[in-house]
Design a protein around this motif. Structure first.
Motif, short mmCIF file in Angstrom:
data_model
loop_
_atom_site.label_atom_id
_atom_site.label_comp_id
_atom_site.label_asym_id
_atom_site.label_seq_id
_atom_site.Cartn_x
_atom_site.Cartn_y
_atom_site.Cartn_z
N ILE A 31 68.60 78.12 44.12
CA ILE A 31 67.19 78.11 43.72
C ILE A 31 66.46 79.32 44.28
O ILE A 31 65.71 79.99 43.58
CB ILE A 31 66.50 76.80 44.17
CG1 ILE A 31 67.08 75.63 43.38
CG2 ILE A 31 65.00 76.89 44.01
CD1 ILE A 31 66.66 74.27 43.89
N VAL A 32 66.70 79.62 45.55
CA VAL A 32 66.05 80.78 46.17
C VAL A 32 66.42 82.06 45.44
O VAL A 32 65.55 82.87 45.12
CB VAL A 32 66.40 80.87 47.68
CG1 VAL A 32 65.99 82.22 48.25
CG2 VAL A 32 65.74 79.75 48.45
N TYR A 33 67.71 82.24 45.15
CA TYR A 33 68.13 83.45 44.44
C TYR A 33 67.55 83.50 43.03
O TYR A 33 67.21 84.57 42.54
CB TYR A 33 69.65 83.58 44.41
CG TYR A 33 70.22 84.03 45.72
CD1 TYR A 33 69.65 85.09 46.42
CD2 TYR A 33 71.32 83.41 46.27
CE1 TYR A 33 70.16 85.51 47.63
CE2 TYR A 33 71.85 83.83 47.49
CZ TYR A 33 71.26 84.87 48.16
OH TYR A 33 71.76 85.29 49.36
N ALA A 34 67.45 82.37 42.37
CA ALA A 34 66.85 82.34 41.04
C ALA A 34 65.39 82.78 41.11
O ALA A 34 64.92 83.53 40.25
CB ALA A 34 66.95 80.94 40.44
N LEU A 35 64.69 82.36 42.14
CA LEU A 35 63.29 82.77 42.30
C LEU A 35 63.18 84.25 42.65
O LEU A 35 62.29 84.94 42.15
CB LEU A 35 62.61 81.91 43.36
CG LEU A 35 62.47 80.43 43.02
CD1 LEU A 35 61.98 79.65 44.23
CD2 LEU A 35 61.55 80.24 41.83
N LYS A 42 65.14 76.08 54.04
CA LYS A 42 64.88 74.85 54.80
C LYS A 42 63.84 73.99 54.09
O LYS A 42 64.00 72.77 54.00
CB LYS A 42 64.43 75.18 56.21
CG LYS A 42 64.18 73.95 57.06
CD LYS A 42 63.92 74.31 58.49
CE LYS A 42 63.57 73.15 59.37
NZ LYS A 42 63.98 71.83 59.01
N VAL A 43 62.80 74.60 53.58
CA VAL A 43 61.75 73.85 52.88
C VAL A 43 62.32 73.19 51.63
O VAL A 43 62.05 72.01 51.36
CB VAL A 43 60.57 74.78 52.51
CG1 VAL A 43 59.61 74.11 51.56
CG2 VAL A 43 59.85 75.22 53.78
N LEU A 100 72.76 72.89 50.97
CA LEU A 100 72.41 74.28 51.24
C LEU A 100 72.78 75.20 50.06
O LEU A 100 72.03 76.11 49.73
CB LEU A 100 73.11 74.76 52.51
CG LEU A 100 72.68 76.09 53.08
CD1 LEU A 100 71.18 76.11 53.34
CD2 LEU A 100 73.44 76.40 54.34
N ARG A 101 73.90 74.93 49.43
CA ARG A 101 74.32 75.77 48.29
C ARG A 101 73.35 75.65 47.13
O ARG A 101 72.97 76.66 46.52
CB ARG A 101 75.72 75.37 47.85
CG ARG A 101 76.24 76.21 46.71
CD ARG A 101 77.69 75.86 46.38
NE ARG A 101 78.02 76.44 45.11
CZ ARG A 101 77.98 75.78 43.96
NH1 ARG A 101 77.66 74.51 43.92
NH2 ARG A 101 78.29 76.38 42.83
#
Length: 43
Positions: A29-33, A13-14, A23-24
């Motif tokens: 990005i989240v998974y990369a982090l 969300k952030v 969202l995709r």
């Protein structure tokens, strides 16, 4: 900050709110982090 606590939904969300990504893209990005790989760039 949210990633350290395991709150991936809030992190998504952030990212969406801050960047305007869909969202995709935010999920990528989240998974990369999480997996310590190169963060994808907007094309």
């Amino acid at each position: 900050m949210f990633m350290q606590g395991g709150d991936t939904i809030r992190a998504l969300k952030v990212i969406v709110d801050a960047t305007g990504y869909d969202l995709r893209q935010a999920r990528d990005i989240v998974y990369a982090l999480i997996y310590d790989i190169e963060v994808p760039r907007r094309s």
